[in-house]
Write an enzyme that holds these catalytic residues in place. Sequence first.
Site, short mmCIF file in Angstrom:
data_model
loop_
_atom_site.label_atom_id
_atom_site.label_comp_id
_atom_site.label_asym_id
_atom_site.label_seq_id
_atom_site.Cartn_x
_atom_site.Cartn_y
_atom_site.Cartn_z
N ASP A 111 -38.86 -23.45 90.69
CA ASP A 111 -40.03 -22.59 90.50
C ASP A 111 -39.65 -21.34 89.69
O ASP A 111 -38.54 -20.80 89.85
CB ASP A 111 -40.53 -22.19 91.90
N THR B 257 -45.76 -18.32 100.51
CA THR B 257 -45.89 -17.30 101.55
C THR B 257 -46.20 -17.91 102.92
O THR B 257 -45.63 -17.50 103.94
CB THR B 257 -46.99 -16.28 101.15
P1 13P Z 1 -47.95 -18.04 97.49
O1 13P Z 1 -46.70 -17.33 97.97
O2 13P Z 1 -49.08 -17.10 97.34
O3 13P Z 1 -48.26 -19.22 98.31
O4 13P Z 1 -47.66 -18.57 96.01
C1 13P Z 1 -46.68 -19.54 95.82
C2 13P Z 1 -46.41 -19.76 94.39
O5 13P Z 1 -47.27 -19.73 93.55
C3 13P Z 1 -45.02 -20.08 94.03
O6 13P Z 1 -44.83 -20.15 92.66
#
Ligand code: 13P
Length: 282
Positions: A82, A231
């Site tokens: 990511d 999150t």
């Molecule tokens: P959140 O932490 O808001 O779930 O977003 C995750 C995300 O987009 C990781 O790239």
Amino acid sequence: MEKNSLKEMLLKAKHGKYAVGAFNIFNHISAKATVQAAKELSAPLILQTSVSTVKKIGVDELIKMLNLVKENAGIPIVIHLDHCTDPELAKRCIDAGWDSIMIDASEKPFDENVAITAEIKKYAAAKNVCVEGELGVIKGVEDEISSDVEVATKYEDAIEFVNSTDVDAFAPAIGTAHGVYTEKAVLNFDLVRRISDTCDCPLVVHGGTGLSDEDFRKLIELGATKINISTAIKHAYFDGYQKYFEQNSTDRNPLKLDEFIEKEIKEVVKTHINLFGAAQKA
Ligand code: 13P
């Protein structure tokens, strides 16, 4: 280890009108819990690793651990990196065995973002690895990246970006934010619809934690195929710890604690997979 194609997984999802959950895992417990949830629901899964997790555990150790989890799962799993802003680290993960990586050059000017993303795409394609790119800036904090303001993606730029880079998945800024929403997100559904209708490239939604069920439903109906959740997993992990000690204040059995946290994470993952319509799609 055989590579799984992110693009194929997402095109199948687009066709079937569901989205694949991309859950950010950060250790063995969170990875196992996430896979177990997907297994129990017979859902395809994207196991997502943030850059700080890669740095903390180490490239080789992490991919070995995840490949083993993937191999034993019996469901389609894509191991994805990511928000990688460092092209050298992206290449290192491509070489090490990730199925797919996100190169995030979204803070650079358009031409530079295109050049960096296209270069990584070329490198990755030669090794059968898929690439996600981002255009526009998504608000909030995710791992080592943060922004107080959104830079919304423009439709024409989005199409040019996808065509020039040939990315396998595309993340536009559509009004979502990383982290906890302090107010209701106002999403640009029209942009999602326009990009999805005119472009074969699968669309990615960042900042999935805290969106409403209705938002998810509408995004998927309009063509979103990968939804990132980070999150909510971290919260399940910490809330799990807290809950465990509230219920077992004198216990010091780490395996029981791990088991409890695993269950908490599993529930969160299952809720999202069900919301995304991905159950029984493995
Ligand atoms: P959140 O932490 O808001 O779930 O977003 C995750 C995300 O987009 C990781 O790239």
